[in-house]
Every structure is written in C-alpha cells, then in structure tokens.
Scaffold this motif. Sequence first.
Motif, mmCIF file in Angstrom:
data_model
loop_
_atom_site.group_PDB
_atom_site.id
_atom_site.type_symbol
_atom_site.label_atom_id
_atom_site.label_comp_id
_atom_site.label_asym_id
_atom_site.label_seq_id
_atom_site.Cartn_x
_atom_site.Cartn_y
_atom_site.Cartn_z
ATOM 1 N N TYR A 109 52.040 81.565 -102.289
ATOM 2 C CA TYR A 109 50.731 81.940 -102.815
ATOM 3 C C TYR A 109 49.958 82.608 -101.695
ATOM 4 C CZ TYR A 109 51.871 78.870 -106.674
ATOM 5 O OH TYR A 109 52.475 78.288 -107.749
ATOM 6 N N GLU A 238 41.638 80.240 -108.133
ATOM 7 C CA GLU A 238 42.448 80.711 -109.255
ATOM 8 C C GLU A 238 43.891 80.237 -109.117
ATOM 9 O OE1 GLU A 238 42.039 84.901 -109.299
ATOM 10 O OE2 GLU A 238 39.905 84.883 -109.845
ATOM 11 N N LEU A 239 44.433 80.320 -107.899
ATOM 12 C CA LEU A 239 45.804 79.859 -107.687
ATOM 13 C C LEU A 239 45.907 78.339 -107.836
ATOM 14 C CD1 LEU A 239 46.724 82.044 -104.572
ATOM 15 C CD2 LEU A 239 47.487 82.381 -106.928
ATOM 16 N N ALA A 241 44.293 76.528 -109.937
ATOM 17 C CA ALA A 241 44.323 76.217 -111.364
ATOM 18 C C ALA A 241 45.693 76.491 -111.981
ATOM 19 C CB ALA A 241 43.246 77.011 -112.090
ATOM 20 N N SER A 242 46.462 77.411 -111.376
ATOM 21 C CA SER A 242 47.762 77.768 -111.945
ATOM 22 C C SER A 242 48.932 77.267 -111.104
ATOM 23 C CB SER A 242 47.857 79.292 -112.077
ATOM 24 O OG SER A 242 47.734 79.914 -110.807
ATOM 25 N N ALA A 244 52.110 75.263 -109.982
ATOM 26 C CA ALA A 244 53.166 74.700 -110.820
ATOM 27 C C ALA A 244 53.661 73.353 -110.304
ATOM 28 C CB ALA A 244 54.339 75.686 -110.904
#
Length: 350
Positions: A109, A238-239, A241-242, A244
Amino acid sequence: MKWFEYKMEVDQLHASDELKARLLAMQPKPQPQSTSHTPVSQDTKTKGRAVRFPHWKRWAAGIAACAAVAVVGLQALGPAGSGIDTMSLRSGGAASSTALASAPQMATYGLDMANGDLAARSAAGTESALAGDKIIYTADLTLETKDYEGARASLEQALADAGGWMESSSESNYTGEARTLSMTLRVPEANYESFLEAAGQTGSLVNKYQRADDVTAQYTDVAGRIANLEGQRDRLRELQASAATLSDLLDIEAQLSDVEYQLESWQGQLDWYDDQIASCTVTVTLQEVETYTPTGGSFLERLGTAFAEGWQNFIHGASAVLVLLAGLWPVVLLVAAVVAVVVIVRRRRR
C-alpha cells in the motif's frame, strides 16, 4: 637440489658422523662455470617467468568477477524472485521453485497517489495559507519619566486602546532607588504603528528599535508540507478502510500514526508563525528619573544637564554612605571605643 640445501638436510639427520660423511661424498662436485658469456635474448628471460599483477589489480578483478556473477544470478531468477515470502526466509526454511512461483506477492500500500492530485492539493493548501507577505514585527522602547505612576497608567491605556495585552512584566522598586518597569506587550499588527506613537508620548523617549523579519519563504515551506501530509493522511485512511488482512491493517495504521505525528508538529510551527505575524511584540522599559537624559540641544544645555547630574550623583553617593554607616553602627561604635582606649593609654605613659 642445491649442494648447500643437501648439506643442511644432512646436518639435520640424526645419524652417526660416518654415515653423514658417506652421504656428503656421494654428492657430485659443482662444475666450474664457463668464462664465456653467451647473450640471452629478452624472450628467453621472460619466457619461463610467471606474470604477477599488482595487488590492487587482483582485488579489482575479483570484485568485477563477483559483480558479474551477481548480475547473472539476478537475471536468472527473473520476476520469480520477487515473490519470495519474507517470513519463510527469516525462519531459515528452504522453498522449492514451484512454491516460490505460486507464492502470492505481499500486498503493498504505497502513498504514491496520482501525481497531479497530490501536487494540486499541496498547491491549493499553500495558496490558501498565503495571503500576502508574512512579516514579524518587533520593537524595543526605552522611556524616562518623572511621574512614574502617571506614565505607567498612560502606557496601560494606550495598550488597551490598541487592543493588545501584556505578555510579561517585571518591576524593581528598591528603597532609595529609582523605580524601573519592563513589560513585554503584544499588539495586533493593524495597530502596531499607532501604539508605538502613543507609547512614545507617555514619557521621554530615549531609545527606539524596530525590526521586521520576512518569513514568507519559511511559512510557504511549512504550509506545503502540511498540505502534502494531509493528502497522505487521507490516502492512508482510504487504504485503511479497504485493508484485506490484519497485517496490512497494522502496517497502514503504523504509517498513519507517523503521518499524523508529523502533521501535528508542522501544524504547531505554522500556528506559531500565525501568532507572531498577527500580533507584534513590543518591549517597553520605563525608568523613573529626576533629570531627563539629553537627547539634543545646544552645548550650554548639555553642560548644565551634566552639572545637575553630577550634583545629584554626589547627593546619592553621600546618602548611600550615611545609610551604610547607620547599618554598621555596632562596628563603628566598637572601633571608636578601641581607638579611645589606645589614645588614653598613650597619654598616661607620657
């Protein structure tokens, strides 16, 4: 084997002297060398000699060979080497080529947003923070007055009219000495000049010092850093929240914490600049005097002022000596008594 080497080996043998003599007798005698000199060509001299390179050339050749082997090894591995799991290598386990090829690559990321978007945010933040030149104004005033209380009240009134406030104050009021007041005042930049003019009229202005520091470049740099860090913070959120996996989430949170810490530090510096720019700093020193320090005038006026100051200094010195003697009266009385006894004894002896 040379004859002297053979002799050394024979001497080192642990044998009887008779056996050593027989061994030496078996050694052929060296033949005398011919006096004729046969020229030897340069090719014959260098034909059997080993070529030796200097030490630095051998080291350079070794380093070049290692570099070539490393490059060939990297090219042979190819893209498959990028998929090696870091945890498996740290644990010391060996992985097969099939496992390396099928191992999923670690999710990365990065903060490399679209360059245009990040640059636009930084430029927009800088432009919004800048609204003209950023200048920090400071001033020092030294005033003399014969009416100490009145001058102090006038200063406080001028400060209130300018919308300023007192940041710090120090006053000395010793017995028998003139009073002195030192104040650090903060005045809005819009009323800076008017306050200096009003403060200078509260007493006799002896010294006035002004300074203007242009901090536009520093302010612009700090504002740009803050805008860049804010863009990184939004991207990391933002990262986050997403994310994995848990490891990815922890990695993002660590980066986000570091960015927020830097953002708070730079924001504190920008706030300090804003405070210094919006409110000017004025240091005022008010001194109580009996005679004003001459700031001009003719020679006769300055001469008369010097005589008046000399007489005042003499009076102050004499009064200080009297006060000191009054404080030491027991010592003075004892010394006087001793002197009196000595004088009486000498007179009786005569």
